[in-house]
Write a protein that holds these residues in place. Sequence first.
Motif, PDB file in Angstrom:
ATOM      1  N   PHE A  36       0.821  -1.209   0.000  1.00  0.00           N
ATOM      2  CA  PHE A  36       0.000   0.000   0.000  1.00  0.00           C
ATOM      3  C   PHE A  36       0.855   1.259   0.000  1.00  0.00           C
ATOM      4  CE2 PHE A  36      -2.485  -3.361   2.092  1.00  0.00           C
ATOM      5  CZ  PHE A  36      -3.496  -3.481   1.146  1.00  0.00           C
ATOM      6  N   ILE A  37       1.792   1.345   0.939  1.00  0.00           N
ATOM      7  CA  ILE A  37       2.756   2.444   0.952  1.00  0.00           C
ATOM      8  C   ILE A  37       3.957   1.937   0.175  1.00  0.00           C
ATOM      9  CG2 ILE A  37       4.201   3.915   2.396  1.00  0.00           C
ATOM     10  CD1 ILE A  37       2.099   3.469   4.628  1.00  0.00           C
ATOM     11  N   LYS A  38       4.270   2.556  -0.931  1.00  0.00           N
ATOM     12  CA  LYS A  38       5.237   2.015  -1.883  1.00  0.00           C
ATOM     13  C   LYS A  38       6.693   2.270  -1.499  1.00  0.00           C
ATOM     14  CE  LYS A  38       2.159   0.268  -4.594  1.00  0.00           C
ATOM     15  NZ  LYS A  38       1.993  -1.155  -4.652  1.00  0.00           N
ATOM     16  N   SER A  39       6.987   2.289  -0.202  1.00  0.00           N
ATOM     17  CA  SER A  39       8.376   2.428   0.240  1.00  0.00           C
ATOM     18  C   SER A  39       9.045   1.056   0.184  1.00  0.00           C
ATOM     19  CB  SER A  39       8.428   2.999   1.651  1.00  0.00           C
ATOM     20  OG  SER A  39       7.753   2.143   2.542  1.00  0.00           O
ATOM     21  N   TRP A  40      10.377   1.058   0.180  1.00  0.00           N
ATOM     22  CA  TRP A  40      11.148  -0.181   0.123  1.00  0.00           C
ATOM     23  C   TRP A  40      11.589  -0.576   1.518  1.00  0.00           C
ATOM     24  CZ3 TRP A  40      11.511  -3.057  -4.162  1.00  0.00           C
ATOM     25  CH2 TRP A  40      11.124  -2.455  -5.363  1.00  0.00           C
ATOM     26  N   ASN A  98      -1.710  -9.626  -8.454  1.00  0.00           N
ATOM     27  CA  ASN A  98      -0.921  -8.400  -8.649  1.00  0.00           C
ATOM     28  C   ASN A  98       0.518  -8.717  -9.018  1.00  0.00           C
ATOM     29  OD1 ASN A  98       0.159  -9.293  -6.251  1.00  0.00           O
ATOM     30  ND2 ASN A  98      -0.615  -7.627  -5.012  1.00  0.00           N
ATOM     31  N   SER A  99       1.309  -7.663  -9.163  1.00  0.00           N
ATOM     32  CA  SER A  99       2.741  -7.792  -9.401  1.00  0.00           C
ATOM     33  C   SER A  99       3.480  -7.210  -8.213  1.00  0.00           C
ATOM     34  CB  SER A  99       3.149  -7.070 -10.671  1.00  0.00           C
ATOM     35  OG  SER A  99       2.643  -7.731 -11.794  1.00  0.00           O
ATOM     36  N   MET A 100       4.538  -7.907  -7.787  1.00  0.00           N
ATOM     37  CA  MET A 100       5.344  -7.438  -6.664  1.00  0.00           C
ATOM     38  C   MET A 100       6.780  -7.324  -7.130  1.00  0.00           C
ATOM     39  SD  MET A 100       3.621  -9.899  -3.852  1.00  0.00           S
ATOM     40  CE  MET A 100       3.142 -11.061  -5.118  1.00  0.00           C
ATOM     41  N   TYR A 101       7.475  -6.316  -6.590  1.00  0.00           N
ATOM     42  CA  TYR A 101       8.859  -6.067  -6.986  1.00  0.00           C
ATOM     43  C   TYR A 101       9.788  -6.297  -5.803  1.00  0.00           C
ATOM     44  CZ  TYR A 101       6.720  -4.104 -11.087  1.00  0.00           C
ATOM     45  OH  TYR A 101       5.986  -3.949 -12.237  1.00  0.00           O
ATOM     46  N   PHE A 102      10.964  -6.854  -6.120  1.00  0.00           N
ATOM     47  CA  PHE A 102      11.970  -7.191  -5.126  1.00  0.00           C
ATOM     48  C   PHE A 102      13.328  -6.757  -5.654  1.00  0.00           C
ATOM     49  CE2 PHE A 102       8.480 -10.115  -5.140  1.00  0.00           C
ATOM     50  CZ  PHE A 102       8.125 -10.229  -3.808  1.00  0.00           C
TER      51      PHE A 102
END
Length: 140
Positions: A36-40, A98-102
């Motif tokens: 939800f909060i797009k911080s890493w 959905n798509s998730m980034y790592f």
Amino acid sequence: MAMLNSLFGKGKQQVGDVEFWHGHERAGWLMKQGEFIKSWRRRYFVLKQGKIFWFKSDVITPDSVPRGVIEVNKCLSIKGAEDVINKPFAFEISTTENSMYFVADKDKEKEDWINSIGRAIVRHSKSMLDNDQGDYTNSM
């Protein structure tokens, strides 16, 4: 008492009967973008028995509670994503939702995660298991 223990997070935390605290297929630190909060955030990931778990710490015990779980049988693809998010050593997992980034620390780690998860996707693919109804006894 068992019900109280499960409500308050005491006792073994099995997710789908997976004992994630030992004998993993792959484990290590990755950066994960928040849903939800797009911080890493840096999280410790464990791949075991068709599930990818993540935790705040790399000290994982039977009492640890995963921050999240991805079921690999819901994964559609895994691929490099450096160009998509402009970060080196990045990869993307696309699921039915959905798509998730790592982001890994090194290129080799990124490739190792992609390969490990890719193999897990093939092993745990529901569509492959459901569709494998053929009779191979009379193949000639």
